[in-house]
Scaffold this motif. Sequence first.
Motif, mmCIF file in Angstrom:
data_model
loop_
_atom_site.group_PDB
_atom_site.id
_atom_site.type_symbol
_atom_site.label_atom_id
_atom_site.label_comp_id
_atom_site.label_asym_id
_atom_site.label_seq_id
_atom_site.Cartn_x
_atom_site.Cartn_y
_atom_site.Cartn_z
ATOM 1 N N ARG A 73 0.827 -1.207 0.000
ATOM 2 C CA ARG A 73 0.000 0.000 0.000
ATOM 3 C C ARG A 73 0.861 1.256 0.000
ATOM 4 N NH1 ARG A 73 -2.621 -3.779 3.125
ATOM 5 N NH2 ARG A 73 -4.821 -4.190 2.607
ATOM 6 N N TYR A 125 -0.245 1.267 6.413
ATOM 7 C CA TYR A 125 0.880 2.029 5.871
ATOM 8 C C TYR A 125 2.015 2.097 6.885
ATOM 9 C CZ TYR A 125 -2.703 3.700 2.607
ATOM 10 O OH TYR A 125 -3.707 3.782 1.685
ATOM 11 N N GLY A 143 -6.942 2.997 5.793
ATOM 12 C CA GLY A 143 -5.649 2.316 5.823
ATOM 13 C C GLY A 143 -4.799 2.740 7.002
#
Length: 256
Positions: free
Chosen positions: A42, A135, A129
């Motif tokens: 990601r 992340y 996220g």
Amino acid sequence: MPKRELTEAEKKHTKIALRLAIFFACLILIDFLLISIFFSWRDWVAVFVFSLLFIVPGYISNAAMVIVGGGKPIDGGRTFRDGRRILGDNKTWSGLIKGPLYIGIPISIGLFCLLLVLWPNIVNVPMTGIKNNHYKIYNDIVYYQYYFIGGSFPFGFLSIIIRIVLCSYGAALGDLVGSFLKRRFDVESGAPFWVIDQLDFAVFAILFVSIPAFIFPNLFWVPDIYMIILLLILTPSVSIIANTVAYIGGLKDVPW
């Protein structure tokens, strides 16, 4: 329609193009794998999106210079001390000024206006996220705000416009530097000057956009190392791979 017969020089450059296309495709894959392994996939997607948002005014302006070019050449027909043209007939004042001003900057501003309108919906993706610790590098919403909308409105959007202008004209000037180097190496106009042809405008776009970061560090950022690496890989990759695929598919006579 059958392809025309290539000259020996064109055959040589065609082989180079095919090898470079494979090489840069591998570099993109390696970049993806390294960031995915050490951080997360990601994060690579975020780097990719940030890089595109950063460089897109330069891409558009660089292409626009060809569309609105023509007229008086910048070098006025003058030659350098090596006896060759300084830039050549294809580099004109019209392309340099009007390419970014009439096409690159307006389209880019329109794109970021659209992102500003859509931001309330877009922001949910990185926020989810971040909350789920997906992340490792870009684990703060400020990264996404900066590259999508510039930060808090209205000063953030003003910084976006400044970035667009600097990126657009940085790319345009970088293209001139590339042309100057081509003439010094006695590369004919229209002939490939591998990698330099594809990187000149990107390098100068990065340099120009980085300038205000040293003056107003609270408003502007220098692209991080992950973005710079990807931009230096992605920019030649897009051109070389696209042209090579078009050549293999019979859409172009030569892969450049």
